[in-house]
Design a protein around this motif. Structure first.
Motif, short mmCIF file in Angstrom:
data_model
loop_
_atom_site.label_atom_id
_atom_site.label_comp_id
_atom_site.label_asym_id
_atom_site.label_seq_id
_atom_site.Cartn_x
_atom_site.Cartn_y
_atom_site.Cartn_z
N THR A 1 -56.62 -40.29 6.83
CA THR A 1 -57.68 -41.42 6.18
C THR A 1 -56.58 -41.46 5.00
OG1 THR A 1 -59.46 -40.72 4.60
CG2 THR A 1 -59.57 -41.48 7.53
N ALA A 2 -55.88 -42.43 5.32
CA ALA A 2 -55.17 -42.86 4.54
C ALA A 2 -55.00 -44.39 4.34
CB ALA A 2 -54.05 -42.00 4.17
N THR A 3 -54.46 -45.53 3.58
CA THR A 3 -53.55 -46.82 3.99
C THR A 3 -51.56 -46.68 4.29
OG1 THR A 3 -52.81 -46.41 1.37
CG2 THR A 3 -54.65 -47.04 1.71
N THR A 4 -51.47 -45.55 4.20
CA THR A 4 -50.42 -45.41 4.97
C THR A 4 -50.36 -43.76 5.18
OG1 THR A 4 -47.31 -45.16 5.33
CG2 THR A 4 -48.87 -44.88 3.12
N VAL A 5 -49.91 -43.41 6.70
CA VAL A 5 -50.01 -41.81 7.09
C VAL A 5 -48.11 -41.89 7.99
CG1 VAL A 5 -52.58 -42.12 7.76
CG2 VAL A 5 -50.67 -43.11 9.97
N GLN A 6 -47.49 -42.52 8.02
CA GLN A 6 -46.15 -42.27 8.43
C GLN A 6 -45.33 -40.83 7.96
OE1 GLN A 6 -44.94 -43.92 11.24
NE2 GLN A 6 -42.93 -42.26 11.26
N ARG A 7 -45.39 -40.72 6.84
CA ARG A 7 -45.50 -39.07 5.75
C ARG A 7 -46.08 -38.01 7.12
NH1 ARG A 7 -45.94 -36.66 1.16
NH2 ARG A 7 -44.46 -35.38 0.94
N TYR A 8 -46.52 -38.22 6.88
CA TYR A 8 -48.17 -37.49 7.50
C TYR A 8 -48.14 -37.02 8.91
CZ TYR A 8 -50.74 -38.83 3.03
OH TYR A 8 -50.74 -39.09 1.61
N ARG A 9 -47.46 -37.86 9.67
CA ARG A 9 -46.72 -37.30 11.05
C ARG A 9 -46.18 -37.49 11.46
NH1 ARG A 9 -47.59 -40.00 16.34
NH2 ARG A 9 -48.28 -41.82 15.47
N GLN A 10 -44.74 -36.90 10.56
CA GLN A 10 -43.66 -36.75 10.35
C GLN A 10 -44.06 -35.17 10.40
OE1 GLN A 10 -40.97 -39.16 7.28
NE2 GLN A 10 -40.67 -40.58 8.81
N LEU A 11 -44.48 -34.62 8.96
CA LEU A 11 -44.74 -32.98 8.92
C LEU A 11 -45.29 -32.53 9.60
CD1 LEU A 11 -44.49 -31.35 6.96
CD2 LEU A 11 -46.47 -32.04 5.32
N LEU A 12 -46.45 -33.72 10.72
CA LEU A 12 -47.36 -32.66 11.73
C LEU A 12 -46.54 -32.61 13.05
CD1 LEU A 12 -50.51 -34.89 11.24
CD2 LEU A 12 -49.87 -32.72 11.04
N GLU A 13 -45.27 -33.47 13.32
CA GLU A 13 -44.52 -33.26 14.52
C GLU A 13 -43.38 -32.09 13.92
OE1 GLU A 13 -42.66 -37.32 14.59
OE2 GLU A 13 -43.91 -37.87 15.92
N TYR A 14 -43.01 -31.77 12.70
CA TYR A 14 -42.48 -31.00 11.68
C TYR A 14 -43.22 -29.70 12.51
CZ TYR A 14 -40.19 -27.43 9.82
OH TYR A 14 -39.74 -25.94 9.24
N TYR A 15 -44.44 -29.56 12.77
CA TYR A 15 -45.09 -28.80 12.76
C TYR A 15 -45.77 -28.09 14.36
CZ TYR A 15 -45.23 -27.13 8.05
OH TYR A 15 -44.77 -25.84 6.88
N GLN A 16 -45.15 -29.19 15.16
CA GLN A 16 -45.55 -28.74 16.29
C GLN A 16 -46.52 -29.45 16.76
OE1 GLN A 16 -43.20 -26.11 18.11
NE2 GLN A 16 -41.77 -26.71 16.71
N PHE A 17 -46.92 -30.60 16.38
CA PHE A 17 -48.36 -31.62 16.75
C PHE A 17 -47.82 -32.17 17.66
CE2 PHE A 17 -50.40 -29.35 12.91
CZ PHE A 17 -52.07 -29.46 13.01
N LYS A 18 -48.36 -32.52 18.95
CA LYS A 18 -47.75 -33.10 20.08
C LYS A 18 -48.73 -34.35 20.14
CE LYS A 18 -44.51 -30.78 21.48
NZ LYS A 18 -43.57 -30.68 20.60
N ASP A 19 -50.16 -34.41 19.83
CA ASP A 19 -51.17 -35.23 20.21
C ASP A 19 -51.53 -36.26 19.01
OD1 ASP A 19 -53.18 -37.05 21.27
OD2 ASP A 19 -54.43 -35.72 21.94
N ILE A 20 -50.52 -37.39 18.75
CA ILE A 20 -51.42 -37.42 17.47
C ILE A 20 -51.98 -39.28 17.51
CG2 ILE A 20 -49.86 -38.08 14.85
CD1 ILE A 20 -47.77 -36.12 15.70
N LYS A 21 -52.66 -39.75 16.94
CA LYS A 21 -53.17 -40.27 17.48
C LYS A 21 -53.66 -41.57 15.96
CE LYS A 21 -54.65 -40.09 21.74
NZ LYS A 21 -55.37 -39.18 21.86
N VAL A 22 -52.60 -42.85 15.90
CA VAL A 22 -53.12 -43.38 14.73
C VAL A 22 -54.48 -44.97 15.11
CG1 VAL A 22 -52.35 -44.33 12.66
CG2 VAL A 22 -51.26 -42.83 13.71
N LYS A 23 -55.33 -44.73 14.11
CA LYS A 23 -55.81 -46.34 13.90
C LYS A 23 -55.93 -46.78 13.04
CE LYS A 23 -59.02 -43.38 17.88
NZ LYS A 23 -60.22 -43.96 18.52
N GLN A 24 -56.24 -47.67 13.24
CA GLN A 24 -57.22 -48.97 11.62
C GLN A 24 -58.54 -49.00 12.26
OE1 GLN A 24 -54.45 -50.28 9.87
NE2 GLN A 24 -56.37 -50.86 8.71
N MET A 25 -59.39 -48.48 11.02
CA MET A 25 -60.42 -48.39 11.03
C MET A 25 -60.81 -48.64 9.20
SD MET A 25 -61.98 -45.39 12.34
CE MET A 25 -62.04 -44.99 14.23
N GLY A 26 -61.66 -49.67 9.09
CA GLY A 26 -62.19 -50.46 8.02
C GLY A 26 -60.82 -50.15 6.75
#
Length: 181
Positions: A146-171
């Motif tokens: 959870t974070a206010t912005t997650v784009q940087r983390y998405r890039q790192l996870l994609e680098y580590y070959q995570f394929k199923d990445i979902k982002v939702k807005q909650m609270g």
């Protein structure tokens, strides 16, 4: 003047209480969406006040376990008392450790939970924490950030070959749920 300060204190306390309640609601929703229960192994890298940590522990059955990491002994002691008070010692454990160098073997956890990663400073440390989370995550595990912005983390996870990445807005926060494939 003093009455004005009292009103400000009450308002601030109310806002803090609302934010804590809101965080608990977000984690309840995440837990329900992911069906976190049973005998899974969870690492909570950002326990906070312990309410969400305890609620997750209550959803587990032995040998399922949630381990929370904290960075100071005072918080560790407080959470150990809460674990005892809530009677979840068979499913919950707290360790005081450096979250950039976790004492766990690789691929040990089904879920790794990180709250408010953007608050960690310096920013390079955020990447190191995420690398440790990935190291200890099971090959079919799920990481939740959870974070206010997650784009940087998405890039790192994609680098580590995570394929199923979902982002939702909650609270008022973004919740990134990434599963290893």
């Amino acid at each position: 003047m003093i009455a004005g300060i009292g009103i400000v204190i009450v308002i601030v306390a109310g806002i803090i209480g609302w934010l804590i309640w809101q965080r608990q609601q977000v984690w309840k929703k995440i837990s329900a969406d992911l069906s976190i229960r049973g005998d899974v192994q969870i690492l909570d890298m950002s326990i906070g006040n312990g309410k969400t940590f305890i609620n997750l522990a209550k959803q587990l059955t032995t040998p399922g376990k949630i381990i929370g990491v904290v960075t100071n002994e005072k918080q560790e002691q407080k959470l150990k008392e809460l674990i005892k008070e809530e009677a979840v010692a068979d499913r919950a454990k707290v360790e005081s450790t450096d979250i950039t160098n976790l004492p766990f073997v690789g691929h040990q956890f089904d879920y790794v939970l990180i709250n408010n990663l953007q608050q960690v400073r310096p920013a390079i440390t955020q990447g190191r924490i995420l690398q440790e989370a990935i190291r200890i995550l099971d090959f079919k595990g799920t990481i939740v950030i959870t974070a206010t912005t997650v784009q940087r983390y998405r890039q790192l996870l994609e680098y580590y070959q995570f394929k199923d990445i979902k982002v939702k807005q909650m609270g008022g926060q973004r919740v990134m749920i990434a599963q290893r494939n």
